[in-house]
Structure formats: structure tokens, C-alpha cells
Write an enzyme that holds these catalytic residues in place. Sequence first.
Site, short mmCIF file in Angstrom:
data_model
loop_
_atom_site.label_atom_id
_atom_site.label_comp_id
_atom_site.label_asym_id
_atom_site.label_seq_id
_atom_site.Cartn_x
_atom_site.Cartn_y
_atom_site.Cartn_z
N TYR A 90 -20.99 -16.73 -0.89
CA TYR A 90 -22.24 -17.02 -1.60
C TYR A 90 -23.32 -17.43 -0.60
CZ TYR A 90 -21.23 -22.04 -1.06
OH TYR A 90 -20.98 -23.29 -0.56
N CYS A 91 -24.57 -17.31 -1.04
CA CYS A 91 -25.72 -17.78 -0.26
C CYS A 91 -26.81 -18.19 -1.25
CB CYS A 91 -26.19 -16.71 0.71
SG CYS A 91 -26.76 -15.20 -0.09
N THR A 92 -28.02 -18.42 -0.75
CA THR A 92 -29.08 -18.98 -1.60
C THR A 92 -29.48 -18.05 -2.74
OG1 THR A 92 -29.91 -20.03 0.39
CG2 THR A 92 -31.34 -20.10 -1.54
N ILE A 134 -27.02 -18.92 -5.40
CA ILE A 134 -26.99 -20.22 -6.07
C ILE A 134 -28.12 -20.34 -7.09
CG2 ILE A 134 -27.03 -22.71 -5.70
CD1 ILE A 134 -26.19 -21.97 -2.73
#
Length: 449
Positions: free
Chosen positions: A198-200, A227
Site C-alpha cells: 500500500y501507499c498514499t 490509504i
Amino acid sequence: MQLYNTLSAEERAELIDQAGKQRLTLSFYAYAKIEDPKKFRDNLFVAWNALDALGRIYVAHEGINAQMSVPADNFEAFRETLEVYDFMKGIRLNVAVEQDDHSFLKLTIKVRDKIVADGLNDETFDVTNKGVHLAAKDFNKILEDPNTIVVDFRNHYESEIGHFKGAITPDVETFRESLPIINEQLKDFKEDKNLVMYCTGGIRCEKASAYFKHQGFKNVFQLEGGIIQYAKQIKEEGLESKFIGKNFVFDNRLGERITDDIVSQCHQCGKPCDNHTNCANDGCHLLFIQCDECKAAMENCCSTECLEVTHLPLAEQVKLRSGKQVGNKVFRKGKSEKLAFKHSGELSDQSLATAKKTILPKKIKKVILGKAEHYYVKAQVGLFLMENNELNVGDKILIAGPTTGNQELILEKMLVNDTEAITAKPGDKVTFAIPFRVRLSDKLYKILE
Ligand SMILES: [Zn+2]
Ligand SMILES: [Zn+2]
């Protein structure tokens, strides 16, 4: 044709406040084949500048990556500027959970080689062979699988204030560093474990997932929309948040609260705190976490050295800075041995404190209605031209201008186009009694709370 900003950040902040219109902070990205990025960039600038859209945007032959602030009223018009391009038809815009009218104060669109600095040679693997995209609900489910390894593909200062429980958080300052590190760390699990990333906002995982599949990982998954989208979905669907703390964002807010857990410490005193700031010394700008007490005591500086520098005459400060490049280090540095409570690498999932509901200094919520066209001194009556929204008898209004200042009053009676009425709409000329003189072009607002 104007292709660049003509206003400073301060002037822009002032204008946004004056306009009194709500803005939306949003982000989006798209991979595509863009023939002429420079021309694409200029066309976007003209279209977005006209809509008063602001933000930081990267364009390249491979696509677009945008973080923006758009007036809420212009949101649909903004969407239409994207629909013009086939590859952005129906694109998902990630709208932030917490809004701030000052999230961006300039429109900066840059042409780059790539929209994300991933250090990958795209020719060497199939970038379209991506991992499986998971929405919040399925993402939660796979996190419960003991066979899952979840990896945070953000940088150390991002994961420090918030991350998924149990995630591997590489101690890296840039995304490109994290790829080989993870590849090495997980090399024995390529066949049988779920590699979940996952990342922003999802963009970093788009190519990373393809890269890891190419490296031999069999089961690769990525959090769809990152996110930002996860936070929205858990709220909408009433799901449990497996992300704890704050989501770091790359605008003036520096973070968006996802849960009340504070998982990091003030870098100076160790008190639970997750508010990032940039050192006030223009020759430093270090990004670090600082609590309110330390902020007051240290005058927003990262160290006593920086504090001393800020007390020097400006000319001397400039001399000290000459030859040193700091502009781009604002987000990168984030590390200094002066910061006793900085954590990176392996992070704890423990909540150190619960965030208090922030009671912001009450900002008046207002909407602009129009502007003053005349003041009849003898009768003490002002004439206004309605340009926006609606004015009703009984409304609390604000009249503001450089000479007038901010004057609030309740509207008890008015004439609309010379006839007494209770409602006025855009285009109407409105007169009502005002006990003070108003100036030409003073702004008329309706106070909403
Ligand atoms: Zn502190
Ligand atoms: Zn500093």
C-alpha cells in the site's frame, strides 16, 4: 497567454479567504501515452487556472500525477476538463477526508521524465502485469490471513505517524530505495506468501506490483486508491480501520487523521505527538515532529543552532545559506541526530495516546454574495450587486473591505430591485440600511453559522 503563477502564496491565501468559497483537496493519477507532455501541461494550466484550481502536478510521457485544491463550486467544471482526454474519462478523484482551504496556494505543473521517481527501467518488465487491486473490505480480509506479508511503500517520515498494523515499514527516504530492499528481504517468500502493498494514493504500487511480479512473487496485491481511498471506504461502509494514526499527505496539511491513535512522539521531548512541521530556519527546513510546547519554546526550530540562526539579521542568514540547496529537501531530509525521539525502520503498532478532538479557533464560515456598488450617505443605505448564492431577510451578514474592516449585522429589511422583498438572487440589486459607510467594492458575505 498566462502559463505561470503571478501571485505569491501569501497573496493567494488572502484571496482565498476573501472569496469565502469552500475548496476541495483531491488527488488523482493516470498512466497513459502522452505524445507531447509540454503541450499537455500548457493546456492543463490554461484550463485549470481559469477555474482557480491550485496544486502540484507532474506530467510525463507516461501519464499524470496530481495533488490539487479546487473550489467546490467548480468541481464539475474541473471534472469536465479531464473528460476531454480519453485516458481520464471517468477517472476516480480521491477527495480528502479533512478539508483545508489552504492545502495548496499555487498551481505548479511540471514536465518530468516519469510521474513517480521509482528508479525502474520500464523496458525491462511488463508494467501492465499488475497486482490484484483490493478495496478496503477485501484488504482487511487479506490482512487477517497469516500467510500475508504487508509492506508500506512510503518513506520513513510517512509511516512514522501512521501505518497498517503489522506492516513492514522500510527505513527509506525515497520510494526507489525501497524496491530492492524489499526484494532482498522477502526473497524466500516469493512462491507461497501474499505480498500485499500500500501507499498514499495507490500510484506507487501501480508499478511496484508489476516489478515484484516480474521478480518472481506469485501472489501480489495492492490497496486500491491507497490509504486515502481506504479511509473513505471504512467510513462509508462502517468497517474496522486496520490503519492506525495519521496519513501523511503532501500538501500544507502534512497529515490527515484516520484514527485517534497517536503512534509517534515529539522528536524533541518524546511526548506522544504526530504533527509534522518544517524547521523555521530557511537554511534548514527539516521536516520533523514537534509538539506545541516545544514549538513555543524552540520557535518552530529543529535545534538550538537553527534557533540561533533565525535570530540573526536577515542579511547574515542569507549569507549563511548561500551555496546550499535546501528547496527540495523539505520532505526528504526528515532525519537529524539532534532529534532524540525520531523513529524509523521497525515501528510499533502501539497507540501512545488518543488525539483530542481538535477545537480549531473558530473560523467564521461564510459565503460570498456580491459587492457594494454605492453608499447613500444621507439615507445611510448601501447598494449591493448580488453575484452568488442567495440573501434572505433575517440572514447574518458580513460586510468587509480594506477601509470598512469586518462588520457584521443582521439583515432586517431590504429592497430588491427597488421593491421590498425577502429574498435576493444573483443579478439582483439590493439596498438596505447600514449604520456605517461602506466603500465601493466592499464584499458582502452571508455568515453560515
Ligand atoms: Zn515536544
Ligand atoms: Zn533546523
